[in-house]
Design a protein around this motif. Sequence first.
Motif, PDB file in Angstrom:
ATOM      1  N   ASN A   1       0.968  -0.779  -0.018  1.00  0.00           N
ATOM      2  CA  ASN A   1       0.238  -0.027  -0.134  1.00  0.00           C
ATOM      3  C   ASN A   1       0.951   1.213   0.169  1.00  0.00           C
ATOM      4  O   ASN A   1       1.574   1.712   1.101  1.00  0.00           O
TER       5      ASN A   1
ATOM      6  N   LYS B   1      -0.032   4.372  -0.108  1.00  0.00           N
ATOM      7  CA  LYS B   1      -0.488   5.642   0.008  1.00  0.00           C
ATOM      8  C   LYS B   1      -0.289   6.458  -0.446  1.00  0.00           C
ATOM      9  O   LYS B   1      -0.198   6.707  -1.968  1.00  0.00           O
TER      10      LYS B   1
ATOM     11  N   HIS C   1      -9.551   0.616   4.726  1.00  0.00           N
ATOM     12  CA  HIS C   1      -8.305   1.286   5.428  1.00  0.00           C
ATOM     13  C   HIS C   1      -8.677   2.580   6.521  1.00  0.00           C
ATOM     14  O   HIS C   1      -9.440   2.719   6.800  1.00  0.00           O
TER      15      HIS C   1
ATOM     16  N   GLU D   1      -6.982   4.371   8.219  1.00  0.00           N
ATOM     17  CA  GLU D   1      -6.974   6.189   7.577  1.00  0.00           C
ATOM     18  C   GLU D   1      -8.038   6.215   7.299  1.00  0.00           C
ATOM     19  O   GLU D   1      -8.373   7.705   7.237  1.00  0.00           O
TER      20      GLU D   1
ATOM     21  N   ALA E   1      -0.392  -0.503  15.232  1.00  0.00           N
ATOM     22  CA  ALA E   1       0.753  -1.007  14.242  1.00  0.00           C
ATOM     23  C   ALA E   1       0.734  -0.352  13.194  1.00  0.00           C
ATOM     24  O   ALA E   1       2.014  -0.463  13.098  1.00  0.00           O
ATOM     25  N   ILE E   2      -0.180   0.930  12.623  1.00  0.00           N
ATOM     26  CA  ILE E   2      -0.477   0.880  11.413  1.00  0.00           C
ATOM     27  C   ILE E   2       0.904   2.419  11.539  1.00  0.00           C
ATOM     28  O   ILE E   2       0.959   3.155  12.054  1.00  0.00           O
ATOM     29  N   GLY E   3       2.057   2.187  10.700  1.00  0.00           N
ATOM     30  CA  GLY E   3       2.688   3.242  10.842  1.00  0.00           C
ATOM     31  C   GLY E   3       3.636   3.476  11.727  1.00  0.00           C
ATOM     32  O   GLY E   3       4.353   4.913  11.732  1.00  0.00           O
TER      33      GLY E   3
ATOM     34  N   GLY F   1       0.454  -3.563   9.778  1.00  0.00           N
ATOM     35  CA  GLY F   1       0.991  -2.750  10.403  1.00  0.00           C
ATOM     36  C   GLY F   1       2.572  -3.075  10.698  1.00  0.00           C
ATOM     37  O   GLY F   1       2.462  -3.787  11.620  1.00  0.00           O
ATOM     38  N   SER F   2       3.191  -1.842  10.844  1.00  0.00           N
ATOM     39  CA  SER F   2       4.710  -2.472  10.579  1.00  0.00           C
ATOM     40  C   SER F   2       5.474  -3.637  10.378  1.00  0.00           C
ATOM     41  O   SER F   2       6.105  -3.766  10.762  1.00  0.00           O
ATOM     42  N   VAL F   3       4.607  -4.225   9.208  1.00  0.00           N
ATOM     43  CA  VAL F   3       5.868  -5.070   8.748  1.00  0.00           C
ATOM     44  C   VAL F   3       7.078  -5.203   8.220  1.00  0.00           C
ATOM     45  O   VAL F   3       6.782  -3.573   6.890  1.00  0.00           O
TER      46      VAL F   3
ATOM     47  N   LEU G   1      -0.060  -6.832   4.284  1.00  0.00           N
ATOM     48  CA  LEU G   1      -0.362  -5.630   3.816  1.00  0.00           C
ATOM     49  C   LEU G   1       0.540  -4.681   4.053  1.00  0.00           C
ATOM     50  O   LEU G   1       0.900  -4.279   4.970  1.00  0.00           O
ATOM     51  N   VAL G   2       1.423  -3.862   3.582  1.00  0.00           N
ATOM     52  CA  VAL G   2       2.737  -3.411   3.960  1.00  0.00           C
ATOM     53  C   VAL G   2       2.373  -2.331   3.710  1.00  0.00           C
ATOM     54  O   VAL G   2       2.254  -1.724   2.596  1.00  0.00           O
ATOM     55  N   GLY G   3       2.622  -0.955   4.272  1.00  0.00           N
ATOM     56  CA  GLY G   3       2.872   0.132   4.464  1.00  0.00           C
ATOM     57  C   GLY G   3       4.178   1.167   3.627  1.00  0.00           C
ATOM     58  O   GLY G   3       4.706   0.629   3.003  1.00  0.00           O
ATOM     59  N   GLY G   4       4.672   1.674   4.835  1.00  0.00           N
ATOM     60  CA  GLY G   4       6.140   1.910   4.805  1.00  0.00           C
ATOM     61  C   GLY G   4       7.558   1.203   3.519  1.00  0.00           C
ATOM     62  O   GLY G   4       7.760   1.281   2.930  1.00  0.00           O
TER      63      GLY G   4
HETATM   64  P1  PGA Z   1       2.789   0.396   7.870  1.00  0.00           P
HETATM   65  O1  PGA Z   1       1.426   0.714   6.549  1.00  0.00           O
HETATM   66  O2  PGA Z   1       3.126  -1.325   6.958  1.00  0.00           O
HETATM   67  O3  PGA Z   1       3.152   1.493   7.173  1.00  0.00           O
HETATM   68  O4  PGA Z   1       2.316  -0.022   9.367  1.00  0.00           O
HETATM   69  C1  PGA Z   1       0.485  -0.867   6.634  1.00  0.00           C
HETATM   70  C2  PGA Z   1      -0.784  -0.118   6.005  1.00  0.00           C
HETATM   71  O5  PGA Z   1      -1.729   0.705   6.799  1.00  0.00           O
HETATM   72  O6  PGA Z   1      -1.457  -0.826   5.154  1.00  0.00           O
END
Ligand code: PGA
Length: 252
Positions: free
Chosen positions: A9, A11, A95, A97, A171-173, A212-214, A232-235
């Motif tokens: 993701n 973002k 999501h 956010e 855990a997200i970001g 969440g912070s994977v 599901l990976v963000g950063g």
């Molecule tokens: P993150 O985000 O890996 O940066 O914590 C995950 C997400 O919001 O899908």
Amino acid sequence: MRTKIVAGNWKMNTTRDEAVALAKAVVAGVPAGTKTKVLVCPPFPWLTAVAEVTRGTPVAVGAQNVFHEKKGAFTGEVSPGMLRECGCEYVLVGHSERRHVLGETDAAINHKVHTALEDGLHVVLCVGETLAERERNLQERVFQRQVYAACAGLTDEQFGRLIFAYEPVWAIGTGKVATPEQAQTAHHNIRQRMSQLYGEKIAGSLPILYGGSVTAENAAGLLNQPDVDGALVGGASLKADQFLAIVTAAPG
Ligand code: PGA
């Protein structure tokens, strides 16, 4: 046996050139013959450019949001059909956010899930509790509410194109990843709840991703849990080498 899915993701990040370069690096680095489904979710304006890069490769493209109507006077919104024309097969819905920053309600999320599935997209439905809810031990109730509301009225065929992403908001970001045990417990509980609501067949084949912070470092521990079907990976999805390390950490 459920297929593992690793989704990035992006973002509201990347320029057009960065998005194309990142997509090219992901396509080039996905190990040949991997059984893991790999998905990238760029911002709307780069969907077509990224889909051109991924066309004919095992990497699929998803959008980060969608509107619940097919067309009409909805300034600024994007329909599922438009996403499909841009080359999307997947879409993230609900999501955290969007729920917490943009005020999306469970009812709106249910409408989006319906319209996106009706139009043939695969939906990655995000659920998860906030820190305050976890501290009050309310996560079970939160899943029940979010899952029940989002899935109301779906057909069996539509459930076949639904993916869950359990993303604890705390855990997200934040760098505070859930432990593999916390993730496994939550996923197991969601699957049990789904089984009670919709039967064992739907619950057993439903992919549940953790988000969440994977990172490349913690992915293997999470992805080896029996009820964790992907990430599901963000950063970490913004760096091709880190994202690809998460893809290869998935067993199978
Ligand atoms: P993150 O985000 O890996 O940066 O914590 C995950 C997400 O919001 O899908």
